[in-house]
Design a protein around this motif. Sequence first.
Motif, PDB file in Angstrom:
ATOM      1  N   PHE A   1      71.629  52.466  52.008  1.00  0.00           N
ATOM      2  CA  PHE A   1      72.494  53.060  53.034  1.00  0.00           C
ATOM      3  C   PHE A   1      72.102  54.481  53.400  1.00  0.00           C
ATOM      4  N   GLN A   2      70.903  54.878  53.006  1.00  0.00           N
ATOM      5  CA  GLN A   2      70.471  56.246  53.289  1.00  0.00           C
ATOM      6  C   GLN A   2      70.384  56.517  54.781  1.00  0.00           C
ATOM      7  N   ARG A   3      69.954  55.539  55.560  1.00  0.00           N
ATOM      8  CA  ARG A   3      69.838  55.756  57.001  1.00  0.00           C
ATOM      9  C   ARG A   3      71.203  55.938  57.661  1.00  0.00           C
ATOM     10  N   ASN A   4      72.246  55.461  56.988  1.00  0.00           N
ATOM     11  CA  ASN A   4      73.593  55.622  57.527  1.00  0.00           C
ATOM     12  C   ASN A   4      74.203  56.960  57.148  1.00  0.00           C
ATOM     13  N   VAL A   5      73.961  57.397  55.918  1.00  0.00           N
ATOM     14  CA  VAL A   5      74.601  58.633  55.453  1.00  0.00           C
ATOM     15  C   VAL A   5      73.712  59.855  55.635  1.00  0.00           C
ATOM     16  N   ALA A   6      72.395  59.639  55.779  1.00  0.00           N
ATOM     17  CA  ALA A   6      71.455  60.740  56.022  1.00  0.00           C
ATOM     18  C   ALA A   6      70.423  60.245  57.030  1.00  0.00           C
ATOM     19  N   PRO A   7      70.808  60.107  58.297  1.00  0.00           N
ATOM     20  CA  PRO A   7      69.982  59.428  59.305  1.00  0.00           C
ATOM     21  C   PRO A   7      68.579  59.988  59.459  1.00  0.00           C
ATOM     22  N   GLY A   8      68.379  61.268  59.221  1.00  0.00           N
ATOM     23  CA  GLY A   8      67.055  61.848  59.418  1.00  0.00           C
ATOM     24  C   GLY A   8      66.118  61.679  58.252  1.00  0.00           C
ATOM     25  N   ALA A   9      66.628  61.164  57.137  1.00  0.00           N
ATOM     26  CA  ALA A   9      65.816  61.138  55.918  1.00  0.00           C
ATOM     27  C   ALA A   9      64.815  59.998  55.905  1.00  0.00           C
ATOM     28  N   GLY A  10      65.164  58.858  56.489  1.00  0.00           N
ATOM     29  CA  GLY A  10      64.237  57.742  56.566  1.00  0.00           C
ATOM     30  C   GLY A  10      64.237  56.827  55.368  1.00  0.00           C
TER      31      GLY A  10
END
Length: 391
Positions: free
Chosen positions: A245-254
């Motif tokens: 769920f990283q793209r949802n909670v930290a969209p710029g991280a990849g």
Amino acid sequence: MTRPVLSVLAGALALLLAAGSLDAQARARAIGLAPGVFTPGRHNAITDVPGVRVGHATIAEGDSLRTGVTAIVPHGGDLFRDRVPAALHVGNGFGKLLGVTQLRELGEIETPIVLTCTLCIWQAGDALAQWMLARPENANVRSINPVVGETNDGGLNTTRARPGIAAAVARALAVADSGPVAEGSVGAGHGTIMFGWKGGMGTASRRLPASLGGHTIGVLVQGNYGGVLQMAGVPIGQLLGRYAFQRNVAPGAGGGRPPGDAGAERGDGSCMIVIATDAPLLARNLERLGARAIMGLARTGSSASNGSGDYVLAFSSSPRVRRNPDATVSTNDELGNEAMSALFQAVTEATEEALYNALLMATPVSTRATTVRPLPRDSVQVLLRARGVGR
């Protein structure tokens, strides 16, 4: 975890990465990860349970076949006529498990347990049945219930091809041994992935003190799942920038994953867990034991996503509770419920450690399309030390 602590950890990690990586395989205890209070057995493996043997056969052919087979043999006798009590606990049922209905109905298994890839289970089941039928003592047997579990290694393996599985089952059974167990990218774990890093096979054990019965619990895992990796409570996945769920909670991280890897982004995947014990247990308490293994899985950061097949098979190798199919009356000397609490603790600890071993002992696996690398051990050590964990 507070922001100052996260900042310290990130700074320590940045210094390490600037200095370069010296990663190598290491079991969890070699870096100070020793979950729980109970002591492992001699090999810290499922084979610490008397009579249990494990064998691997790895398939690595061409530029795209990356799979294998792992066999667990409950004891060295006549498995069909000296059956072991067994049970299944399902954490999440998105998967395939051959032989499950008879296992649940009778509370016993009559063959070795084989682990392999998702689309390989039918070939593996047939090969296991043929292996059993070929044994001289089974010359008149007309029904076999092979037990085969799986995880989907399609991220690294051309899973639709399914070559050489029958031969791999025969090899795994032929080399099954009671000593140390190979871990990481071997056997049924050759093509598996955990938390976006290379996964694999892992094992661990616990031996209860004599005052608690002196019994041994051994766990073997086929790790191929995701989530938000944590080790000893340290949020390793978040600190290394790779988690569900990283793209949802930290969209710029990849998220450190290739575009379109939606299953990994949701934490999808599967985990097969096999528990062996010499404690005299029947199916009801073996199923309770299996439920506690899921707690060990959760400690590593799995939430058993919708697309995850999380299965636990548990059996007792104790001669005191074995079953003869021809017996009209069964008398068993089973542990009482009050004796289960220490076993619950032991299996939770051993499962957590086995999963750490699967990650830490993995080696890189490449195909024509990609290379999946293992968890960076030295980076993990820095992050653990910053929290007072490990060596």
